[in-house]
Design an enzyme around this catalytic site. Structure first.
Site, PDB file in Angstrom:
ATOM      1  N   TYR A  37      25.645  36.239 -34.097  1.00  0.00           N
ATOM      2  CA  TYR A  37      25.287  34.988 -34.840  1.00  0.00           C
ATOM      3  C   TYR A  37      25.626  33.712 -33.974  1.00  0.00           C
ATOM      4  CZ  TYR A  37      25.061  31.375 -38.334  1.00  0.00           C
ATOM      5  OH  TYR A  37      24.734  30.276 -39.091  1.00  0.00           O
ATOM      6  N   LYS A  54      22.967  30.816 -32.093  1.00  0.00           N
ATOM      7  CA  LYS A  54      23.172  29.327 -32.620  1.00  0.00           C
ATOM      8  C   LYS A  54      23.357  28.315 -31.363  1.00  0.00           C
ATOM      9  CE  LYS A  54      21.798  30.076 -36.708  1.00  0.00           C
ATOM     10  NZ  LYS A  54      20.429  29.660 -37.195  1.00  0.00           N
TER      11      LYS A  54
END
Length: 264
Positions: free
Chosen positions: A169, A173
């Site tokens: 994750y 990002k």
């Protein structure tokens, strides 16, 4: 929203991914309130219908398109269907993505590098980062043909902060933010602006299972000096600004909306 008709996006066509929930749904509503012609894309049609019903209850119109933008085929099909609704795209908001709640659906997807299966790394990369590549690849030629547009990509404060888990994750990002800067460098002169919104802790389904942390004042303080999570509406308002002509000189930027989490 505040008792009067507004028009910061009057007549602009906005395609929004992840429109079935959270920030995507809130942005559908705010953009429509400001006069945009909104087309929402999502992979769960039932949730898209809920978004549409929510807007209709407030006298707002929208179109919805089902599709999985984590694959090139799915993104192409969904974008083409969304584009055909109005025949142009002025704003692209890439809000589709998964976070910690995805671990309940896909075990190991929010683990550390050692404990993340290779297929889960690729899965989260596809949903959070590949989808943005696909949607931008599809939208930019259409924007160039009509003189430009605004791209807003949803990042996270975890693009610049490390964690003991959620490694895929966090990596996605960080990738979102530098891809956005690169888009800016490539097409700014042709009238395309590309910016990020980086939310902090936001009360959406994505982190619903850990929202109880705000019940402890000491923990809450470490998460936000404001001692509360943000709302999807507060993030959507940031997206609205970047979509509008008010942000005409805002390009390649990251708008952090985190209640002060990254300030200290």
């Amino acid at each position: 929203m505040i008792g009067e008709t507004m028009s910061r996006l009057e007549g602009k066509v906005a395609i929004i991914t992840g429109a079935g929930a959270g920030i995507g749904r809130a942005s559908m509503e705010r953009f429509a309130e400001e006069g945009a012609l909104v087309v929402g894309i999502g992979r769960t049609y039932e949730k898209l219908e809920q978004t549409k019903a929510q807007l209709q209850d407030k006298g707002l119109k929208c179109h919805i398109v089902g599709g999985d933008v984590s694959t090139w085929e799915g993104a192409s099909e969904a974008f083409d269907a969304a584009f055909k609704v109005h025949g142009r795209v002025d704003v692209l908001l890439n809000s589709a993505g998964v976070g910690y709640s995805w671990a309940k659906v896909s075990a190991g997807s929010m683990a550390n590098v050692v404990d993340t299966p290779v297929d889960k790394w690729r899965e989260v990369m596809a949903i959070n980062l590949d989808s943005i590549f696909y949607m931008c690849k599809l939208a930019i030629p259409k924007m160039l043909a009509t003189g430009g547009g605004s791209i807003i990509n949803i990042s996270s404060i975890l693009a610049v902060k490390g964690l003991a888990d959620g490694h895929t994750y966090c990596a996605t990002k960080a990738g979102v933010e530098n891809l956005t800067r690169s888009l800016c460098m490539a097409w700014a002169a042709q009238g395309i602006r590309a910016n990020c919104v980086a939310p902090g802790w936001t009360a959406t389904d994505m982190i619903q299972d850990v929202m109880h942390m705000f019940d402890d004042p000491q923990v809450a303080k470490s998460l936000s000096p404001m001692l509360r999570p943000g709302t999807a509406l507060e993030i959507a308002n940031g997206c609205l600004y970047l979509a509008s002509d008010e942000a005409s000189y805002c390009n390649g930027s990251v708008l952090t909306i985190d209640g002060g989490n990254t300030a200290g």
